[in-house]
Design a protein around this motif. Structure first.
Motif, PDB file in Angstrom:
ATOM      1  N   CYS A   2       0.860  -1.132   0.089  1.00 46.80           N
ATOM      2  CA  CYS A   2      -0.120   0.077  -0.136  1.00 46.80           C
ATOM      3  C   CYS A   2       0.865   1.170  -0.032  1.00 46.80           C
ATOM      4  O   CYS A   2       1.805   1.290   0.847  1.00 46.80           O
ATOM      5  N   CYS A  37      -5.627   0.969   5.997  1.00 44.01           N
ATOM      6  CA  CYS A  37      -5.827   2.443   5.947  1.00 44.01           C
ATOM      7  C   CYS A  37      -6.807   3.239   4.963  1.00 44.01           C
ATOM      8  O   CYS A  37      -6.820   4.456   5.230  1.00 44.01           O
ATOM      9  N   CYS A  92       0.026   3.534   3.435  1.00 43.57           N
ATOM     10  CA  CYS A  92       0.530   2.957   5.016  1.00 43.57           C
ATOM     11  C   CYS A  92       1.637   1.901   4.853  1.00 43.57           C
ATOM     12  O   CYS A  92       2.069   1.432   5.839  1.00 43.57           O
ATOM     13  N   CYS A 106      -7.337  -0.267   0.601  1.00 42.93           N
ATOM     14  CA  CYS A 106      -6.863  -1.089   1.483  1.00 42.93           C
ATOM     15  C   CYS A 106      -7.483  -1.302   2.923  1.00 42.93           C
ATOM     16  O   CYS A 106      -8.103  -0.410   3.379  1.00 42.93           O
ATOM     17  N   HIS A 148      -7.050   3.263   1.857  1.00 45.68           N
ATOM     18  CA  HIS A 148      -6.431   3.824   0.462  1.00 45.68           C
ATOM     19  C   HIS A 148      -7.184   3.281  -0.492  1.00 45.68           C
ATOM     20  O   HIS A 148      -7.277   1.972  -0.389  1.00 45.68           O
TER      21      HIS A 148
HETATM   22 ZN   LIG Z   1      -3.051   1.056   3.330  1.00 45.88          ZN
END
Ligand SMILES: [Zn+2]
Length: 317
Positions: free
Chosen positions: A55, A77, A58, A74, A79
């Motif tokens: 990722c 986090c 993170c 993700c 994302h």
């Molecule tokens: Zn992430």
């Protein structure tokens, strides 16, 4: 004189030598360094490719299967990774309800564009790579209980650029929606107009907006979703004329890129400039919707926006 300069040179060498004196220790350190590099590489080789994705937000290693199941978001986090148009459609529409329109429409190299590569060869390689004919997939589908006209752009095809095919396919979609009295949903992801088509790509901005104006005249809703990134010609046309403008978290949205704006204005840009969150705060966007919540939210909006219309149509009969 000559001898003195020679001695000076030798002195110079002598001064260099002390710096190099720890060479034996240097050699000693360089030797174990090599195997360290080697072991690092072999470790990477041990992980089969295509199983894990790092990722970028993170730095966590996410299992690809888990990432796919979570619609390329993700799990650690939140994302939002890029998602292909087919995958996106699959995540939104009811099974077997997507009737694709103009699936075989392809661009013509009208300007015989020659750059590092020809436009024709670029098109061919991207068609092979993505299994798409151009940067948008359009069709009529069912989302929840509502029928809708859906257009989804794909950034992996020439940066989601809008050429005559993207413009024409979206225009036909909007016109079909007007005719069939359906709401329009367009999911944008684009770097802007397609430079290989010059003026022909710029004309698509007016064409798509013109079709949307007729759609709006029929009192039909248009929902625009901006995903990472939505820029330039797309942002300056159909993407920002929605009755509801939604965005994905963290999406980069703007007209010119931040570096160009910074160089032109010679001013420091505010933090978070051109992100979905910044634009929500400044009133351009109506809501930020995480990808995993998109379908229920679209159903909710469509129900709300289409409800009154159906009742009016029923009473009119
Ligand atoms: Zn992430």
């Amino acid at each position: 004189m000559g001898t003195t300069t020679f001695t000076k040179k030798s002195l110079g060498l002598e001064t260099v030598e002390p710096a190099l004196t720890p060479t034996p220790t240097d050699k000693a350190t360089t030797l174990p360094k090599k195997p360290r590099l080697g072991t690092g590489r072999s470790k990477k080789r041990d992980i089969p490719e295509g199983l894990w994705t790092k990722c970028p937000k993170c730095q966590a290693m996410v299992f690809d299967k888990e990432l796919d199941e979570n619609l390329k978001v993700c799990p650690k986090c939140n994302h939002h990774f890029p998602i292909g148009s087919r995958e996106r459609i699959h995540s939104l529409v009811e099974t077997c309800t997507f009737e694709e329109m103009d699936a075989q429409m392809t661009s013509v190299d009208m300007l015989s564009f020659q750059g590092v590569d020809t436009y024709a060869s670029k098109l061919e390689s991207h068609q092979k790579k993505t299994a798409l004919k151009d940067a948008v997939v359009t069709g009529i589908c069912k989302i929840g209980e509502d029928r809708a006209a859906l257009g989804v752009m794909d950034f992996s095809f020439l940066g989601g650029s809008m050429g005559s095919v993207v413009g024409e396919k979206l225009t036909r979609l909007i016109e079909r929606a007007t005719e069939k009295e359906l709401p329009v949903i367009i999911i944008s992801s684009s770097g802007g107009a397609r430079m290989y088509e010059g003026m022909f790509s710029l004309m698509q901005m007016a064409k798509t907006c013109g079709a949307l104006a007729y759609h709006a005249k029929s009192k039909l809703p248009y929902i625009s979703l901006l995903t990472d990134p939505t820029m330039a010609g797309v942002m300056a046309s159909f993407a920002t004329v929605g009755d509801l403008i939604l965005a994905e978290p963290g999406a980069m949205i703007g007209f010119a890129g931040p570096r160009v704006i910074k160089d032109t204005t010679q001013a420091e840009l505010p933090p978070g400039f051109q992100t979905a969150e910044f634009l929500l705060e400044h009133g351009l966007i109506d809501a930020i919707v995480p990808r995993t919540e998109l379908k229920p939210r679209l159903c909710y909006y469509l129900d709300y926006l289409m409800e009154g219309r159906e009742e009016r149509a029923a009473s009119g009969k």
